[in-house]
Design an enzyme around this catalytic site. Structure first.
Site, mmCIF file in Angstrom:
data_model
loop_
_atom_site.group_PDB
_atom_site.id
_atom_site.type_symbol
_atom_site.label_atom_id
_atom_site.label_comp_id
_atom_site.label_asym_id
_atom_site.label_seq_id
_atom_site.Cartn_x
_atom_site.Cartn_y
_atom_site.Cartn_z
ATOM 1 N N ASP A 216 0.832 -1.196 0.000
ATOM 2 C CA ASP A 216 0.000 0.000 0.000
ATOM 3 C C ASP A 216 0.877 1.261 0.000
ATOM 4 O O ASP A 216 1.874 1.319 0.730
ATOM 5 C CB ASP A 216 -0.856 -0.041 1.281
ATOM 6 C CG ASP A 216 -1.932 1.014 1.314
ATOM 7 O OD1 ASP A 216 -2.789 1.002 0.426
ATOM 8 O OD2 ASP A 216 -1.916 1.852 2.237
ATOM 9 N N GLU A 266 14.717 -14.269 0.403
ATOM 10 C CA GLU A 266 14.951 -15.485 1.189
ATOM 11 C C GLU A 266 13.812 -16.487 1.025
ATOM 12 O O GLU A 266 13.880 -17.603 1.523
ATOM 13 C CB GLU A 266 15.087 -15.133 2.677
ATOM 14 C CG GLU A 266 16.345 -14.358 2.999
ATOM 15 C CD GLU A 266 16.355 -13.945 4.462
ATOM 16 O OE1 GLU A 266 15.850 -14.707 5.320
ATOM 17 O OE2 GLU A 266 16.846 -12.838 4.748
HETATM 18 C C1 GLC Z 1 -4.226 3.022 -0.586
HETATM 19 C C2 GLC Z 1 -5.418 2.106 -0.524
HETATM 20 C C3 GLC Z 1 -6.588 2.915 -0.078
HETATM 21 C C4 GLC Z 1 -6.301 3.459 1.307
HETATM 22 C C5 GLC Z 1 -5.007 4.255 1.316
HETATM 23 C C6 GLC Z 1 -4.534 4.503 2.709
HETATM 24 O O1 GLC Z 1 -4.357 4.007 -1.552
HETATM 25 O O2 GLC Z 1 -5.610 1.474 -1.749
HETATM 26 O O3 GLC Z 1 -7.775 2.179 -0.071
HETATM 27 O O4 GLC Z 1 -7.351 4.281 1.724
HETATM 28 O O5 GLC Z 1 -3.981 3.564 0.668
HETATM 29 O O6 GLC Z 1 -4.044 3.318 3.271
#
Ligand code: GLC
Length: 531
Positions: A216, A266
């Site tokens: 993310d 790993e």
């Molecule tokens: C990313 C995710 C989204 C989330 C954001 C904060 O963009 O896809 O859904 O709100 O990160 O974590």
């Protein structure tokens, strides 16, 4: 008219045995909305487990599960309070183990979301930070600063992605940074403990059998130490722009990716795909160097209008990035953060026709494809009433941005009435529209012309037909508003008509079409595969 005879030389994305993802079709499971087993109206791991047969039938190679970790759910799980446990809403660790083991028996890999940019404000570290004095080690795991103008103004002018300032003031008058909601404080990646903890998390899930991660905000994490002001013209602009935005894509981020990759190396066969909202080809390619991410989403197809020139450019630029990086391109048309393509392309029958056409354009491309759950059913966005909205964007924007709930409505599985087999209970976390009775999995499995049947055939052909061999494309000359490309290795031709009139099909035998063809002609809003 397009230039003819041009070729786009791709790199040899040759996969070794452990590089199973090189031509894979991934399926993104938005866990809250896929299948609810325990009847609380929210999807869960056991629900996914119960639908493995469907996923095998669809033919996908791997899943990406959105966060199911312990979370107060301020951003539906992207605010993680314990990255090494399962939230009771979604199940438990034993359930995760069962899901992975049985998915593997169905020939499906399981990758999971990793949220390294921030934690929940209820993560024990942040609780400790609030209880600790300014400049303490506990505060240093996050980004706390004194304010400007005697403390009353935030430390800089950064804006949260969800709207409003990216800083919140705490009781002792320091401020902390949150690029997203205030309940998602940004971690300080200069802190050794923060790094060590991510390493633990990586190993924790890889040791349990996870096949990899979607990372993310993979272009976040690192921030310049002096936290300079941003150019406010960058706010809300997604895609190409030249405005200075030090919130994202700081050069320091690559060191973090190298650290992640070292751990992953790993574990042979483990992969990571980054959510990298960076459009500059070279800057995006930097994330895909051989000691960083295996894959990075290329969002150009999400950002492109339904226009032949725009889509062709999106494809060409993405292939260029992949070639620079010597990594397979990772294609996507939608996810849980953007409008569903049926609605983006105009909605109703037109939107559906266009989304089907774009599915064939995407699934004919070399590299990796990510399908977002419900895309294979042709689900549109849902106009939800105000009372149903839950995305923090709605509140943060002062009710001007309706947020992302409209693309996150639960999946309709069967039957004639909501909740369409999504849940054994009556209530679902977002209301499901009655007209989705026509779009259930059950209905579409019985209909050879349904969007689901189209996806099943396309994924099957992509996996098994020789015409999909090779990594390079060449473009044909095509009438205005149309394009056609050919996979150089296997010879598959994909033709798309985005104009208003039917055009002659390129020569060849039709393998699959996104809609009815008209005696040698390709109708508007239609794509066809030929060999
Ligand atoms: C990313 C995710 C989204 C989330 C954001 C904060 O963009 O896809 O859904 O709100 O990160 O974590």
């Amino acid at each position: 008219m397009r230039r003819s005879g041009e070729s786009e030389q791709g790199p040899p994305f040759a996969a070794t045995d452990t590089e199973w993802w090189h031509q894979a079709t991934f399926y993104q499971v938005y866990v809250r909305s896929f299948a609810d087993f325990d009847g609380d109206g929210v999807g869960d791991l056991e629900g996914i487990h119960s639908r493995l047969g469907y996923l095998e039938l669809l033919g996908v190679d791997a899943l990406w599960l959105t966060p199911f970790f312990t979370s107060p759910m301020a951003d539906h799980g992207y605010d993680v309070a314990d990255p090494r446990d399962v939230d009771p809403v979604f199940g438990d660790l034993a359930g995760f183990d069962r899901l992975v083991a049985d998915a593997h028996k169905h020939g499906i890999k399981v990758t999971i979301d990793l949220v390294p940019n921030h934690t929940s404000d209820l993560h024990p570290w942040f609780v400790e930070a609030l209880e600790s004095p300014p400049y303490s080690a506990a505060r240093d795991r996050y980004i706390f600063r004194d304010g400007r103008a005697g403390g009353a103004q935030p430390p800089n002018n950064w804006v949260s992605v969800f709207g409003g300032p990216a800083w919140t003031r705490v009781a002792d008058e320091q401020w902390y940074l949150h690029l997203f909601a205030p309940q998602q404080p940004d971690l300080n990646w200069a802190d050794d403990e923060v790094r060590a903890d991510l390493e633990r998390t990586l190993r924790f899930w890889l040791d349990r059998g996870a096949d990899g991660f979607r990372i993310d905000v993979a272009h976040g994490m690192a921030k310049p130490a002096e936290l300079p002001d941003m150019d406010l013209r960058a706010v809300g602009v997604i895609g190409d722009h030249d405005f200075y935005d030090p919130r994202f894509d700081d050069d320091g981020v690559h060191d973090i990716h190298r650290m992640i990759r070292k751990v992953m190396d790993e574990y042979p066969g483990a992969m990571a795909v980054g959510e990298v909202w960076v459009t500059d080809n070279h800057r995006l390619a930097n994330y895909l160097r051989s000691d960083e991410l295996h894959l990075g989403f290329n969002f150009r197809l999400v950002l492109a209008e339904f226009d032949a020139a725009a889509v062709r450019t999106a494809i060409e630029e993405s292939l260029r990035t992949a070639a620079t990086a010597d990594a397979p391109p990772a294609w996507t048309l939608s996810n849980h953060d953007v409008w569903r393509e049926v609605s983006r392309y105009g909605g109703g029958e037109v939107g559906t026709r266009r989304a089907r056409a774009m599915a064939l354009v995407e699934l004919a491309l070399p590299g990796v494809v990510f399908v977002y759950n419900g895309e294979e059913l042709g689900l549109p966005n849902v106009d939800l009433p105000d009372w149903a909205l839950q995305d923090p964007m709605w509140e943060r924007s002062g009710h001007t941005d309706r947020g992302r709930d409209n693309c996150r409505v639960p999946i309709p599985w069967e039957g004639d009435l909501p909740p369409f087999g999504f849940s054994p209970g009556d209530e679902t976390w977002l209301p499901m529209p009655a007209e989705w009775a026509a779009l259930t999995v059950e209905r579409q499995l019985e209909d050879a012309d349904s969007t689901l049947s189209l996806y099943r055939q396309a994924i099957e052909l992509r996996k098994t037909h020789d015409a999909f061999a090779g990594d390079a494309l060449e473009w044909y000359g095509a009438p205005e508003g149309c394009f056609a490309y050919r996979r150089k290795g296997g010879g598959l031709i994909c033709a798309l008509n985005m104009s208003d009139i039917a055009v002659p099909l390129p020569p060849g035998e039709v393998l699959l079409a996104s809609g009815p063809l008209d005696e040698g002609y390709l109708p508007p809003d239609t794509a066809a595969w030929l060999v």
